[in-house]
Design a protein around this motif. Sequence first.
Motif, PDB file in Angstrom:
ATOM      1  N   LYS A  60       0.862  -1.378  -0.194  1.00 26.36           N
ATOM      2  CA  LYS A  60      -0.027  -0.172   0.047  1.00 26.36           C
ATOM      3  C   LYS A  60       0.885   1.317  -0.058  1.00 26.36           C
ATOM      4  O   LYS A  60       0.429   2.460  -0.091  1.00 26.36           O
ATOM      5  CB  LYS A  60      -0.947  -0.112   1.201  1.00 26.36           C
ATOM      6  CG  LYS A  60      -1.952  -1.099   1.099  1.00 26.36           C
ATOM      7  CD  LYS A  60      -3.153  -1.052   2.128  1.00 26.36           C
ATOM      8  CE  LYS A  60      -4.355  -1.822   1.574  1.00 26.36           C
ATOM      9  NZ  LYS A  60      -5.216  -1.661   2.596  1.00 26.36           N
ATOM     10  N   GLU A  61       2.126   1.281   0.153  1.00 26.16           N
ATOM     11  CA  GLU A  61       3.163   2.495   0.172  1.00 26.16           C
ATOM     12  C   GLU A  61       3.033   2.969  -1.197  1.00 26.16           C
ATOM     13  O   GLU A  61       3.508   3.977  -1.417  1.00 26.16           O
ATOM     14  CB  GLU A  61       4.334   2.125   0.720  1.00 26.16           C
ATOM     15  CG  GLU A  61       4.616   2.698   2.045  1.00 26.16           C
ATOM     16  CD  GLU A  61       5.928   2.557   2.607  1.00 26.16           C
ATOM     17  OE1 GLU A  61       6.930   3.091   1.846  1.00 26.16           O
ATOM     18  OE2 GLU A  61       6.211   2.281   3.766  1.00 26.16           O
ATOM     19  N   LEU A  62       2.562   2.039  -2.216  1.00 27.25           N
ATOM     20  CA  LEU A  62       2.760   2.478  -3.597  1.00 27.25           C
ATOM     21  C   LEU A  62       1.540   3.272  -4.033  1.00 27.25           C
ATOM     22  O   LEU A  62       0.521   2.549  -4.022  1.00 27.25           O
ATOM     23  CB  LEU A  62       2.977   1.112  -4.481  1.00 27.25           C
ATOM     24  CG  LEU A  62       3.492   1.269  -5.895  1.00 27.25           C
ATOM     25  CD1 LEU A  62       4.772   2.069  -6.119  1.00 27.25           C
ATOM     26  CD2 LEU A  62       3.498   0.238  -6.609  1.00 27.25           C
ATOM     27  N   PHE A  73       7.063   9.833  -3.814  1.00 28.23           N
ATOM     28  CA  PHE A  73       5.725   9.668  -3.020  1.00 28.23           C
ATOM     29  C   PHE A  73       5.756   8.134  -2.490  1.00 28.23           C
ATOM     30  O   PHE A  73       5.823   7.251  -3.051  1.00 28.23           O
ATOM     31  CB  PHE A  73       4.526   9.910  -3.844  1.00 28.23           C
ATOM     32  CG  PHE A  73       3.278  10.138  -2.914  1.00 28.23           C
ATOM     33  CD1 PHE A  73       2.796  11.445  -2.687  1.00 28.23           C
ATOM     34  CD2 PHE A  73       2.551   9.001  -2.567  1.00 28.23           C
ATOM     35  CE1 PHE A  73       1.739  11.556  -1.891  1.00 28.23           C
ATOM     36  CE2 PHE A  73       1.276   9.025  -1.830  1.00 28.23           C
ATOM     37  CZ  PHE A  73       1.009  10.355  -1.308  1.00 28.23           C
ATOM     38  N   ARG A  74       5.608   8.141  -1.204  1.00 21.37           N
ATOM     39  CA  ARG A  74       5.414   6.820  -0.484  1.00 21.37           C
ATOM     40  C   ARG A  74       4.107   6.963   0.326  1.00 21.37           C
ATOM     41  O   ARG A  74       3.997   8.109   1.293  1.00 21.37           O
ATOM     42  CB  ARG A  74       6.636   6.542   0.443  1.00 21.37           C
ATOM     43  CG  ARG A  74       7.592   6.274  -0.508  1.00 21.37           C
ATOM     44  CD  ARG A  74       8.795   5.745   0.473  1.00 21.37           C
ATOM     45  NE  ARG A  74       9.956   5.523  -0.566  1.00 21.37           N
ATOM     46  CZ  ARG A  74      11.327   4.963  -0.097  1.00 21.37           C
ATOM     47  NH1 ARG A  74      11.462   4.704   1.127  1.00 21.37           N
ATOM     48  NH2 ARG A  74      12.162   4.893  -1.107  1.00 21.37           N
ATOM     49  N   ASP A  75       3.112   6.159   0.244  1.00 21.46           N
ATOM     50  CA  ASP A  75       1.899   6.356   1.005  1.00 21.46           C
ATOM     51  C   ASP A  75       2.206   5.832   2.378  1.00 21.46           C
ATOM     52  O   ASP A  75       1.548   4.654   2.740  1.00 21.46           O
ATOM     53  CB  ASP A  75       0.724   5.581   0.311  1.00 21.46           C
ATOM     54  CG  ASP A  75      -0.496   6.338   1.026  1.00 21.46           C
ATOM     55  OD1 ASP A  75      -0.634   7.122   1.619  1.00 21.46           O
ATOM     56  OD2 ASP A  75      -1.662   6.109   0.229  1.00 21.46           O
ATOM     57  N   GLU A  76       3.124   6.513   3.260  1.00 18.95           N
ATOM     58  CA  GLU A  76       3.428   5.891   4.492  1.00 18.95           C
ATOM     59  C   GLU A  76       2.275   5.782   5.434  1.00 18.95           C
ATOM     60  O   GLU A  76       1.097   6.522   5.703  1.00 18.95           O
ATOM     61  CB  GLU A  76       4.259   6.826   5.085  1.00 18.95           C
ATOM     62  CG  GLU A  76       5.730   7.262   4.657  1.00 18.95           C
ATOM     63  CD  GLU A  76       6.817   6.547   4.817  1.00 18.95           C
ATOM     64  OE1 GLU A  76       6.528   5.606   5.765  1.00 18.95           O
ATOM     65  OE2 GLU A  76       7.978   6.453   4.270  1.00 18.95           O
ATOM     66  N   ILE A  77       2.125   4.416   6.131  1.00 20.59           N
ATOM     67  CA  ILE A  77       1.044   4.263   7.076  1.00 20.59           C
ATOM     68  C   ILE A  77       0.848   5.430   8.031  1.00 20.59           C
ATOM     69  O   ILE A  77      -0.283   5.721   8.451  1.00 20.59           O
ATOM     70  CB  ILE A  77       1.176   2.928   7.598  1.00 20.59           C
ATOM     71  CG1 ILE A  77      -0.129   2.292   8.476  1.00 20.59           C
ATOM     72  CG2 ILE A  77       2.429   2.810   8.445  1.00 20.59           C
ATOM     73  CD1 ILE A  77      -0.059   0.894   8.581  1.00 20.59           C
ATOM     74  N   MET A  97       9.640  15.094   8.102  1.00 20.02           N
ATOM     75  CA  MET A  97      10.685  14.259   8.416  1.00 20.02           C
ATOM     76  C   MET A  97      10.339  12.601   8.009  1.00 20.02           C
ATOM     77  O   MET A  97      10.920  11.873   7.561  1.00 20.02           O
ATOM     78  CB  MET A  97      10.783  14.154  10.086  1.00 20.02           C
ATOM     79  CG  MET A  97      11.785  13.125  10.471  1.00 20.02           C
ATOM     80  SD  MET A  97      13.430  13.947  10.749  1.00 20.02           S
ATOM     81  CE  MET A  97      13.216  14.600  12.350  1.00 20.02           C
ATOM     82  N   ARG A  98       8.934  12.689   8.131  1.00 17.38           N
ATOM     83  CA  ARG A  98       8.320  11.450   7.491  1.00 17.38           C
ATOM     84  C   ARG A  98       7.040  11.826   6.614  1.00 17.38           C
ATOM     85  O   ARG A  98       6.135  11.649   7.205  1.00 17.38           O
ATOM     86  CB  ARG A  98       8.109  10.128   8.432  1.00 17.38           C
ATOM     87  CG  ARG A  98       7.539   8.816   7.778  1.00 17.38           C
ATOM     88  CD  ARG A  98       7.506   7.910   8.668  1.00 17.38           C
ATOM     89  NE  ARG A  98       8.730   7.353   9.153  1.00 17.38           N
ATOM     90  CZ  ARG A  98       9.504   6.517   8.363  1.00 17.38           C
ATOM     91  NH1 ARG A  98       9.030   6.306   7.256  1.00 17.38           N
ATOM     92  NH2 ARG A  98      10.623   6.466   9.073  1.00 17.38           N
ATOM     93  N   GLY A  99       7.269  12.394   5.720  1.00 12.91           N
ATOM     94  CA  GLY A  99       6.176  12.778   4.872  1.00 12.91           C
ATOM     95  C   GLY A  99       5.882  11.860   3.886  1.00 12.91           C
ATOM     96  O   GLY A  99       6.332  10.688   3.890  1.00 12.91           O
TER      97      GLY A  99
END
Length: 577
Positions: free
Chosen positions: A91-93, A139-143, A150-152
């Motif tokens: 899902k990060e993609l 772009f990473r769809d970080e959880i 810092m963690r965008g």
Amino acid sequence: MRFSVSLIPTLKEAPVEAHTASHRLMLRAGLIRPLGSGIYTWLPLGLKSLRKVEAIVREEMDAAGAQEVLMPAVQPAELWRESGRWDFYGKELLRLIDRHEREFCFGPTHEEVITDLARRELKSYRQLPIHFYQIQTKFRDEIRPRFGIMRGREFLMKDAYSFDMDAAGLDITYRSMYETYGRIFRRCGLRFRPVEADTGSIGGSASHEFHVLASSGEDVIASCSHCDYAANLEKAASGPLAPPTTTPAPQPLLQVATPGKKTIQEVSAFLQVGIERLVKTLVVEGDGQPYLLLVRGDHELNPIKAAAALGVRQLVVPEPGRIAELTGGLPVGFLGPVGTTLPVLADSALEASNAFVCGANTLDHHLTGVTWERDLPRPRFADLRNVVANDPCPRCAAGRLALDRGIEVGHIFKLGDKYSKALGVTVLDQEGKERTPIMGCYGIGVSRIVAAAIEQNHDDNGIIWPVALAPFEVEILLANPNDPLAKETAETLYADLHAKGIGVLLDDRDERLGIKFKDADLLGCPLRVVAGGRALKEGKVEIQVRKGGDPLQAPVGEAVTTLIARLQSLLAAESQG
Ligand code: ATP
Ligand code: MG
């Protein structure tokens, strides 16, 4: 830049959503503004700092012989299917569909695209080694996007990819990148540490992360007090533990009542047994198959090591309901290895244990005096746990491990032929035979560096920029815009510093000096000059170093040379690493 006509929206209070110093200060100093979760607009001052990081990275990458390219952010799904990552990345993609119903993703990384370029353009050993880099939005769809940039989810990365004829060639390129990263982070004025990192599912042969040391860091890194061993907690190993000095005498196996005592702490207190004499029993699923893992009561399971030891791709710690299913309804909280039918793997630290305590597989009961061989077969032992402070160093006999927190700002990785093979890159060698190039990849979190620098350099009043990353090296505070002498002095100084190539912010607002001081502290330019007041009547300006120390006065005519000399000495001190 003139403060009066610029967008520098400083805030007195930090928005409540900001939990780290850098996030708070980047919002308060008007460097960034959120647009949505994990996506930010860079305002003029923040962007200046970001561009400085970029320039340092670009200069050092060019100096190392890497060639800059710019690849598309949007990538066709077919390429990701060829590498096998379309399904694996999860899902990060961020996946997109165009008007023709074709699938794409917004690149979280560019191995596929660069390897596609390589298979089209590289033909001969004469072209190798070759090394490409880009500085680009990912772009990473970080959880859990957090801590501001810092963690965008959208962020700026430098990613680089090298192609060598063989592993020996890659060793040389990798070494050169290791050195280059050191130079980049030193030039940025950061206190950092390179550490060995897990190569994980990509399966490369070596990897190092570069961490900025900061108490708010998300990562834990272990380093030796004696030698240069340092590793991410995910990977860090311990030397053999000394056998416990008070090895308990053999004890009979007993089942004892421990009503309601489910946690290690509760059982230890209830039975009056040291926590290190307890054994934690964990049920995990590795690629769908259940296993029992054992670690000492005072140790924590390291899932990455456990997955590697079991030889599985994915390790899941199941929910309590699923655990009950996997163990045939045994009571969670009272599980143990005695009599189990599941395969058991135990942490190496348990090899010397005897007369230990574990769950009895019976509700509200534990076993005491448990002894290998007599009560249960000796299982396979492997390194399954996180190291703890004071563990022996795995590399030298003399050292002990210390744990620190770090922010990962860079990552270098020997990829091997995973992508070049999957996408079919070949070049002809000297004998005219087709060979698959060996790849390395090298990332730097360009935008994350800005936050990491602030995390390491701030006080209660605001940012304290390292000179190399400061949006402006000098801020001039015009004490009173209605005082002609002060105004003329400030304007002349502003023009002269400009002419010397020094970045300078002129606070020419019609505001009280107190407000200007407060904002100057918040914005954190390394040097500050006050034009006005009593000093100016004596033909002088007052210079303050944001880092601290007594203010000094310089004759107006010598202000520029004094400021430049100060900046140079600050810069030299900051780039020691
Ligand atoms: P992390 O463990 O922090 O998620 P990663 O291992 O996923 O990082 P890489 O794929 O190695 O990161 O990416 C290279 C660099 O990009 C990292 O070293 C880090 O500095 C930066 N980076 C990665 N994810 C983010 C993010 N969500 N926001 C900002 N920077 C990031
Ligand atoms: Mg990540």
